[in-house]
Design an enzyme around this catalytic site. Structure first.
Site, PDB file in Angstrom:
ATOM      1  N   LYS A 154     -67.861  74.005 -11.413  1.00 27.29           N
ATOM      2  CA  LYS A 154     -66.601  73.292 -11.711  1.00 27.29           C
ATOM      3  C   LYS A 154     -66.963  71.870 -12.102  1.00 27.29           C
ATOM      4  CE  LYS A 154     -65.213  71.600  -7.154  1.00 27.29           C
ATOM      5  NZ  LYS A 154     -64.163  71.609  -6.166  1.00 27.29           N
ATOM      6  N   THR A 181     -69.373  77.191   7.807  1.00 31.15           N
ATOM      7  CA  THR A 181     -68.500  78.372   7.733  1.00 31.15           C
ATOM      8  C   THR A 181     -69.269  79.568   8.288  1.00 31.15           C
ATOM      9  OG1 THR A 181     -67.473  77.446   5.778  1.00 31.15           O
ATOM     10  CG2 THR A 181     -67.152  79.810   6.152  1.00 31.15           C
ATOM     11  N   ASP A 227     -82.180  66.304   8.670  1.00 35.31           N
ATOM     12  CA  ASP A 227     -82.414  67.464   7.811  1.00 35.31           C
ATOM     13  C   ASP A 227     -83.924  67.716   7.775  1.00 35.31           C
ATOM     14  OD1 ASP A 227     -80.507  68.770   5.291  1.00 35.31           O
ATOM     15  OD2 ASP A 227     -82.668  69.128   5.257  1.00 35.31           O
ATOM     16  N   CYS A 245     -69.227  78.495  -1.940  1.00 38.10           N
ATOM     17  CA  CYS A 245     -68.290  78.835  -0.853  1.00 38.10           C
ATOM     18  C   CYS A 245     -67.475  80.097  -1.120  1.00 38.10           C
ATOM     19  CB  CYS A 245     -67.364  77.662  -0.588  1.00 38.10           C
ATOM     20  SG  CYS A 245     -68.265  76.170  -0.189  1.00 38.10           S
ATOM     21  N   PHE A 259     -62.786  71.602   5.261  1.00 36.89           N
ATOM     22  CA  PHE A 259     -62.042  72.127   4.105  1.00 36.89           C
ATOM     23  C   PHE A 259     -62.283  71.310   2.848  1.00 36.89           C
ATOM     24  CE2 PHE A 259     -59.654  73.048   8.012  1.00 36.89           C
ATOM     25  CZ  PHE A 259     -59.704  74.434   7.981  1.00 36.89           C
ATOM     26  N   LEU A 260     -63.380  70.549   2.830  1.00 38.24           N
ATOM     27  CA  LEU A 260     -63.581  69.665   1.674  1.00 38.24           C
ATOM     28  C   LEU A 260     -63.887  70.445   0.406  1.00 38.24           C
ATOM     29  CD1 LEU A 260     -66.843  69.389   0.911  1.00 38.24           C
ATOM     30  CD2 LEU A 260     -66.832  67.944   2.926  1.00 38.24           C
ATOM     31  N   ARG A 261     -63.418  69.875  -0.703  1.00 35.81           N
ATOM     32  CA  ARG A 261     -63.724  70.433  -2.025  1.00 35.81           C
ATOM     33  C   ARG A 261     -64.798  69.571  -2.653  1.00 35.81           C
ATOM     34  NH1 ARG A 261     -58.128  68.865  -4.269  1.00 35.81           N
ATOM     35  NH2 ARG A 261     -58.658  67.203  -2.825  1.00 35.81           N
ATOM     36  N   GLU A 262     -65.793  70.186  -3.270  1.00 32.42           N
ATOM     37  CA  GLU A 262     -66.771  69.399  -4.004  1.00 32.42           C
ATOM     38  C   GLU A 262     -66.019  68.655  -5.108  1.00 32.42           C
ATOM     39  OE1 GLU A 262     -70.294  71.623  -5.108  1.00 32.42           O
ATOM     40  OE2 GLU A 262     -70.301  72.545  -3.133  1.00 32.42           O
TER      41      GLU A 262
END
Ligand code: UGA
Length: 433
Positions: free
Chosen positions: A323, A121, A30, A260, A149-152
């Site tokens: 969230k 994405t 990074d 997202c 497709f990961l969710r935080e």
């Protein structure tokens, strides 16, 4: 396998750690020196449950290293691009600056047989464009698109145990390499779809567009419920029993946010318009509009609760992240509500178990307190906008002793109205009776 992961944000840091956990030798790259320093020391630069554990074990095992120098990718044969694709500053489109920079940075370090794997994405058509650049460069490397497709909040689990794998590839060799990368998940029967670039890119935005549509659908029902005195939560339970509909993602409230869903539906709309197919996804503009109206609804309810003006009144805002189980405040409905109430002259006191630091960086004008009690103390109205367990489990009697006025707006429909009313609170939910 030797793997490089370019971009160590919410996606890349988890992906790099998970790849190391699976036994691959990973170099995470990074441009942000502070981020790389923290990660190399085993400290995630953001909150994500389970990440500290796998990051520490992977760095200790020597399987995971970090660098700010893209040349470090030269030793790897599989190169994941996991950089951000935020909304452009001046339009609804995705900003591909970081994806392009990552690819161009990688080019001089590629060799024959290497596989570049896009995880970011991107608008449909990007992979084909990047594959042409790679081919023209002549290293003999190839490109695949393998959306994430990961969710935080569940990112580690979603990466180690994905519910499906999607490979957008130009040939079988690329699919074979990805099979080796994901051998563990595949051995447990994880479904895998091998397809072309365009389909893989579309799968990702279609999935997020569908989820956003589901949330806005139920929020539209909340708007109607509010007019006729119906209860959207009971409605969601009732329609959710139909397995074709399902109960998940039918929680009405202040709406969706994060890094997202909002930007992905806007970028999808913009891309469809470029392709001359704007009308096909024109409904996503409505999805976006419904979603933003729910933020305004919470603000209107606060104004109503304070007899027409929030000016100079103390409002406790519970939650600033988009969230629970995340410290992410990008496009957060909760933070947006807090900022707008402050803009109306309210004395907003916001709290959150994890998000204060990020929120303060973006909106230093707000007052933040660490403890929920301090936020509630002397509040004239309380607004719950992120459903952290701590707020879901608040005791109405005890909270009532702290506030100046027992008035609460449940922007996430997670409290029991009967209990709160029984404790003497004026209670308003979102689309609730
Ligand atoms: C979303 C998708 O769920 C992931 O599958 C996808 O990989 C990810 O975006 C991405 O593109 O990287 P995430 O942004 O972590 O994941 O969050 P979600 O769990 O989808 O929640 C998004 C927002 O919708 C939150 O603000 C949440 O509060 C809201 N939401 C969710 C509702 O308002 N109602 C619901 O019923 C569900």
């Amino acid at each position: 396998m030797r793997v490089s992961v370019i971009g160590c944000g919410y996606l890349g840091a988890v992906h790099a750690s998970a790849m190391a956990e699976l036994g691959h030798e990973v170099i995470g790259i990074d441009v942000d020196e502070r981020k790389i320093e923290a990660l190399a020391a085993g400290q995630p630069p953001f909150f994500e449950p389970g990440l500290p554990e796998i990051l520490t074990s992977a760095t200790a095992s020597g399987n995971l290293e970090f660098s700010t120098d893209i040349a470090a990718a030269a030793s790897a044969t599989v190169h994941f691009i996991a950089v951000g694709t935020p909304q452009a500053k001046d339009s609804a489109s995705a900003d591909l600056t970081y994806v392009d920079a990552a690819l161009h940075g990688l080019l001089p370090h590629l060799k024959a047989g290497d596989l570049i794997v896009g995880k970011s994405t991107v608008p449909v058509g990007t992979a084909e464009r990047l594959a042409a650049i790679v081919a023209e460069h002549g290293s003999g490397a190839t490109l695949a698109w393998n959306p994430e497709f990961l969710r935080e909040g569940f990112a580690v689990k979603d990466t180690l145990e994905p519910d499906r794998l999607v490979y957008g590839v130009a040939d079988q060799t690329a699919a074979d390499v990805l099979d080796e990368v994901y051998a563990q998940a595949l051995s447990t029967g994880t479904p895998r779809i091998i397809t072309d670039y365009a389909t893989a890119e579309l799968v990702k935005v279609a999935a997020n567009a569908f989820l956003a549509t589901k949330i806005s659908f139920i929020n539209a029902m909340a708007e109607i419920s509010e007019v006729v005195g119906a209860d959207v939560k009971e409605l969601a339970d009732a329609i959710g029993h139909d397995v074709r509909i399902g109960r998940k993602f039918l929680n009405a409230g202040v709406g969706f946010g994060g890094g997202c869903l909002p930007k992905d539906i806007r970028a999808f709309t913009a891309r469809a318009e470029e392709l001359g197919r704007g009308e096909s996804v024109a409904f996503l503009k409505q999805v976006d509009a419904i979603n933003l109206r729910r933020r305004q609804r919470v603000i209107d309810l606060a104004v109503d609760a304070l007899d027409g003006s929030v000016n100079g009144k103390k409002i406790a805002v519970l939650g600033v992240t988009f969230k629970p189980e995340s410290d992410d405040v990008r496009d957060s409905p909760a933070l947006d509500v807090a900022v707008q109430l402050k803009g109306l002259g309210a004395n907003v006191v916001a709290t959150d178990p994890q998000g204060i630091e990020n929120a303060r960086r973006r909106h230093p004008q707000l007052e933040y307190v660490e403890s929920t009690d301090d936020a509630l103390r002397d509040a004239q109205v309380t607004v719950l906008v992120t459903e952290w367990a701590e707020y879901r489990n608040l005791d109405p009697a005890r909270s009532g002793d702290l506030v100046a006025s027992r008035s609460i707006i449940d922007g996430r429909n997670v409290l029991n109205p009967a209990e709160w009313r029984a404790a003497g609170w004026a209670f308003v939910g979102m689309g609730r009776r």
